[in-house]
Write a protein that holds these residues in place. Structure first.
Motif, PDB file in Angstrom:
ATOM      1  N   ALA A 121       2.074  24.692   3.183  1.00 39.11           N
ATOM      2  CA  ALA A 121       2.635  24.146   2.075  1.00 39.11           C
ATOM      3  C   ALA A 121       3.975  23.520   2.503  1.00 39.11           C
ATOM      4  CB  ALA A 121       2.894  25.164   0.995  1.00 39.11           C
ATOM      5  N   THR A 122       4.520  24.005   3.540  1.00 38.23           N
ATOM      6  CA  THR A 122       6.043  23.300   4.071  1.00 38.23           C
ATOM      7  C   THR A 122       5.800  21.984   4.821  1.00 38.23           C
ATOM      8  OG1 THR A 122       6.136  24.729   5.592  1.00 38.23           O
ATOM      9  CG2 THR A 122       7.123  25.536   3.609  1.00 38.23           C
ATOM     10  N   LEU A 123       4.364  21.899   5.272  1.00 36.43           N
ATOM     11  CA  LEU A 123       4.115  20.797   6.263  1.00 36.43           C
ATOM     12  C   LEU A 123       3.448  19.789   5.756  1.00 36.43           C
ATOM     13  CD1 LEU A 123       2.625  23.495   9.135  1.00 36.43           C
ATOM     14  CD2 LEU A 123       5.205  22.634   8.801  1.00 36.43           C
ATOM     15  N   TYR A 124       2.411  19.942   4.967  1.00 32.42           N
ATOM     16  CA  TYR A 124       1.702  18.698   4.433  1.00 32.42           C
ATOM     17  C   TYR A 124       2.350  18.050   3.268  1.00 32.42           C
ATOM     18  CZ  TYR A 124      -1.309  21.933   1.501  1.00 32.42           C
ATOM     19  OH  TYR A 124      -1.698  22.608   0.808  1.00 32.42           O
ATOM     20  N   GLU A 125       2.117  16.675   2.812  1.00 28.67           N
ATOM     21  CA  GLU A 125       2.549  16.060   1.925  1.00 28.67           C
ATOM     22  C   GLU A 125       4.274  15.648   2.113  1.00 28.67           C
ATOM     23  OE1 GLU A 125       0.502  14.673   0.501  1.00 28.67           O
ATOM     24  OE2 GLU A 125      -0.895  15.912   0.400  1.00 28.67           O
ATOM     25  N   GLY A 126       4.532  15.799   3.684  1.00 31.30           N
ATOM     26  CA  GLY A 126       5.936  15.442   4.063  1.00 31.30           C
ATOM     27  C   GLY A 126       6.624  16.914   4.247  1.00 31.30           C
TER      28      GLY A 126
ATOM     29  N   GLY B  88       0.813  -1.074  -0.104  1.00 33.83           N
ATOM     30  CA  GLY B  88       0.155  -0.080   0.037  1.00 33.83           C
ATOM     31  C   GLY B  88       0.548   1.288  -0.115  1.00 33.83           C
ATOM     32  N   LEU B  89       1.916   1.184   0.909  1.00 37.95           N
ATOM     33  CA  LEU B  89       2.737   2.386   0.861  1.00 37.95           C
ATOM     34  C   LEU B  89       3.579   2.776  -0.746  1.00 37.95           C
ATOM     35  CD1 LEU B  89       3.569   4.801   2.439  1.00 37.95           C
ATOM     36  CD2 LEU B  89       5.551   3.605   3.258  1.00 37.95           C
ATOM     37  N   ASN B  90       3.679   1.690  -1.300  1.00 39.58           N
ATOM     38  CA  ASN B  90       4.341   1.905  -2.557  1.00 39.58           C
ATOM     39  C   ASN B  90       3.517   2.462  -3.479  1.00 39.58           C
ATOM     40  OD1 ASN B  90       6.907   1.265  -1.743  1.00 39.58           O
ATOM     41  ND2 ASN B  90       6.569  -1.155  -2.302  1.00 39.58           N
ATOM     42  N   HIS B  91       2.117   1.922  -3.486  1.00 40.17           N
ATOM     43  CA  HIS B  91       1.017   2.403  -4.359  1.00 40.17           C
ATOM     44  C   HIS B  91       0.588   3.847  -4.043  1.00 40.17           C
ATOM     45  CE1 HIS B  91       1.035  -1.774  -5.543  1.00 40.17           C
ATOM     46  NE2 HIS B  91       0.083  -2.189  -5.051  1.00 40.17           N
ATOM     47  N   MET B  92       0.497   4.093  -2.703  1.00 43.59           N
ATOM     48  CA  MET B  92       0.392   5.365  -2.381  1.00 43.59           C
ATOM     49  C   MET B  92       1.183   6.623  -2.807  1.00 43.59           C
ATOM     50  SD  MET B  92      -2.371   7.068  -0.973  1.00 43.59           S
ATOM     51  CE  MET B  92      -3.336   6.890   0.618  1.00 43.59           C
ATOM     52  N   PHE B  93       2.484   6.203  -2.966  1.00 43.41           N
ATOM     53  CA  PHE B  93       3.353   7.116  -3.581  1.00 43.41           C
ATOM     54  C   PHE B  93       2.989   7.484  -5.072  1.00 43.41           C
ATOM     55  CE2 PHE B  93       6.631   5.903  -0.374  1.00 43.41           C
ATOM     56  CZ  PHE B  93       7.005   6.966   0.120  1.00 43.41           C
ATOM     57  N   THR B  94       2.210   6.805  -5.805  1.00 42.74           N
ATOM     58  CA  THR B  94       1.711   7.450  -6.939  1.00 42.74           C
ATOM     59  C   THR B  94       0.668   8.667  -6.697  1.00 42.74           C
ATOM     60  OG1 THR B  94       1.428   5.147  -7.617  1.00 42.74           O
ATOM     61  CG2 THR B  94      -0.030   6.773  -8.804  1.00 42.74           C
ATOM     62  N   PHE B  95      -0.041   8.505  -5.442  1.00 38.65           N
ATOM     63  CA  PHE B  95      -0.769   9.740  -5.244  1.00 38.65           C
ATOM     64  C   PHE B  95       0.100  10.899  -4.795  1.00 38.65           C
ATOM     65  CE2 PHE B  95      -5.454  10.505  -3.764  1.00 38.65           C
ATOM     66  CZ  PHE B  95      -5.286  11.717  -3.570  1.00 38.65           C
ATOM     67  N   MET B  96       0.943  10.267  -3.890  1.00 35.13           N
ATOM     68  CA  MET B  96       1.820  11.331  -2.819  1.00 35.13           C
ATOM     69  C   MET B  96       2.785  12.034  -3.838  1.00 35.13           C
ATOM     70  SD  MET B  96       2.700   9.879   0.913  1.00 35.13           S
ATOM     71  CE  MET B  96       3.207   7.997   0.360  1.00 35.13           C
TER      72      MET B  96
END
Length: 595
Positions: free
Chosen positions: A436-441, A283-291
């Protein structure tokens, strides 16, 4: 009063003059997509953004989203604007033809998100996250899942979200506790709570498709035991008709610093019915498509707030009369000169201009590379582009958001006290930008990804990029000014390799050296990549000016801004190198309870 104008001339320059987008489209099998068609598309998008979306920015901030009786309502006008957006076909632009999309390049969809998001980022997020959900289902879904979900997502009838974060885990996804229990019919019961879910619930559509990370009962611990699931807010029949509510509810709306017009939700999954997306424990590998798509989008958010702030600051500086120029009166017809004549105001405006236009080049560079990673003619070319995209993604996400916040802050500073009050919209712009500097990592997470995985982990993207830098530098030998900037860039490129080797050697002894250097390293890399892009832009402008052109002022401004960047922004790398060289020791000398 809304005065935002889409920077269409700079968008056209970046796409077609800097990156030769017509050639790019032919290389990915989109040869019918010419400059006239693209510009007509963006003209209409700009009209919609300026006339429909922009006026809702202040409304979204002042009223925000509200939850009444478990129902989340968006600010006045948001729902109507979204309906118009869908009626015009914008959600389908870069999605698959087979499911109702227009099949245009992903890069056009990314640029569309800039155009639609800049005047009102909170509104644009509803549509932007849906693109990530579509992309993930297109990439990892079964044929049945694609048929069931994509047509309604692509039409905009439904929206999508990304559900990762849990209160106790934050960025450490290996700690997530949301459970997925398999059922006899092949579905799963999803139980858990997710927080900070942007666009998590709203009244824009009759269904929301949540892409959710969860753990099977017998899954391995850590990130190796995470799977990905499609969990709709409303259950549907085979023909896409909504049948009944799923066990997904909004428990609360987050009280936030900014982007008030977007519903950031705490979502409860109380045995909700979901379906596995992709492979078990992948799932984490797949979610990187989104992320990764979301990270490019977050980088564009930095650009968006920088552009919005710069437009206000530039206009104000031209009109505001205050004091006389120290070098002599510039406006004798009035009692004072416009503040744009003062060197410090020009420093702030030039910094904003160099960052805004540089971040646009960076974002488009990454989006075009994304196209190539998916549609280049050969597997070798696709892999080469994928490696380069892997290198660029953390830079786009983190550097663009950090530089975008700096630029938005400078815009407020240009207005002095007027920037601090609501009238001009810059205090909202700065608050909206901060996330913007916080979410998505966070910046720190992205910096670790860049340095530990993409550089020291043996990624090939840096070789591709340094080859491009070297070719560009060699091509600039015929012009003295270009050659001087090329020499600066070539020197930094060599230094980049030396820094990589130094950190790698130190990390062999002390792994904390990676974390200690990471953010400074990422910022250094960002300034270097922008120097590469500014040199490309300067070369194009110089070539255009060898003959008379109608908009010579535009090209002179490009040359002047490139000179400013190399003289006043790029030297920031000197202090970053000193900080990196100082090592991890000075960070570890103070005991934790003495901070």
């Amino acid at each position: 009063m809304n005065t935002y104008k889409t920077p269409l001339r700079d968008i056209d320059f970046t796409l077609f003059e800097l990156f030769d987008y017509s050639h790019h489209c032919r290389a990915i099998g989109q040869g019918s997509l010419d400059q006239g068609l693209v510009n007509a598309l963006f003209d209409e998008a700009a009209r919609f953004a300026e006339e429909v979306i922009a006026p809702l920015r202040a409304v979204g901030d002042e009223i925000g989203c509200e939850m009444n009786g478990g129902v989340v309502n968006t600010p006045p006008g948001f729902k109507e604007a979204y309906a118009d957006y869908c009626s015009a076909g914008w959600p389908s632009l870069s999605r698959a033809l087979a499911y109702g999309g227009q099949g245009l390049p992903q890069s056009l969809g990314v640029i569309l998100s800039e155009i639609m998001g800049t005047p009102n980022w909170a509104w644009g997020m509803y549509a932007g996250l849906s693109q990530g959900a579509m992309h993930t289902i297109e990439t990892h879904g079964t044929d049945e899942q694609k048929q069931r979900y994509l047509p309604s997502l692509i039409s905009g009838r439904w929206t999508g979200t990304m559900c990762l974060t849990e209160a106790h885990a934050g960025s450490d996804l290996g700690l997530l506790r949301t459970r997925a229990v398999p059922q006899q019919d092949g579905s799963y019961r999803i139980t858990g709570t997710k927080i900070f879910i942007s666009s998590g619930d709203h009244d824009l559509t009759d269904n929301i498709i949540h892409i959710v990370l969860a753990r099977l009962p017998d899954a391995p611990t850590g990130t190796r035991g995470i799977s990905l699931f499609i969990v709709p807010k409303m259950l549907t029949s085979d023909d896409g008709s909504v049948t009944e509510s799923n066990a997904v509810s909004c428990g609360a709306l987050e009280a936030k610093m900014g982007i008030h017009g977007n519903a950031t939700c705490l979502l409860n999954f109380d045995g909700a019915q979901g379906w596995l997306l992709g492979e078990v424990n992948k799932g984490l590998n797949h979610m990187f498509t989104f992320m990764n798509l979301a990270r490019i989008g977050s980088g564009l958010q930095g650009l968006a707030h920088a552009e919005l702030g710069y437009q206000v600051a530039r206009r104000y500086a031209r009109e505001r009369l205050q004091m006389r120029s120290l070098s002599g009166v510039k406006n004798p017809q009035a009692e004072a000169d416009p503040i744009i004549v003062h060197p410090d105001v020009r420093r702030m405006l030039f910094t904003q201009k160099s960052l805004v236009e540089g971040l646009r080049m960076l974002g488009y560079f990454a989006s075009i590379t994304m196209d190539l990673s998916q549609h280049a003619a050969s597997a070798e070319e696709r892999q080469k582009a994928a490696d380069l995209l892997g290198l660029l993604t953390p830079i786009v996400k983190a550097f663009s958001t950090e530089a975008g916040f700096e630029s938005a802050n400078l815009a407020l500073q240009c207005l002095g006290g007027h920037g601090y009050i609501r009238e001009w919209g810059l205090e909202q712009n700065l608050r909206d930008c901060r996330i913007a500097t916080l979410y998505e990592g966070t910046t720190g997470i992205q910096a670790l990804d860049l340095l530990a995985r993409k550089i020291l982990g043996g990624g090939q993207g840096i070789e591709t990029l340094t080859d491009e830098i070297n070719r560009l530098c060699l091509s600039c030998n015929g012009d003295d000014q270009l050659a001087a900037h090329a020499e600066q860039l070539a020197t930094l490129s060599l230094e980049w390799q030396t820094i990589n080797q130094m950190i790698g050697a130190r990390a062999q002894v002390n792994p904390d050296e990676i974390g200690a250097a990471a953010v400074d390293y990422l910022m250094y890399s960002g300034y270097l990549v922008l120097a590469f892009l500014w040199l490309k832009a300067e070369r194009v402008a110089v070539q255009q000016l060898t003959e008379p052109v109608a908009d010579a002022g535009f090209y002179h401004a490009k040359v002047a801004t490139a000179h400013f960047y190399f003289a006043r922004i790029l030297p920031r790398t000197l202090s970053l190198v000193k900080a990196i060289e100082s090592g991890a020791g000075n960070l570890m000398t103070l005991a934790g309870d003495n901070f």
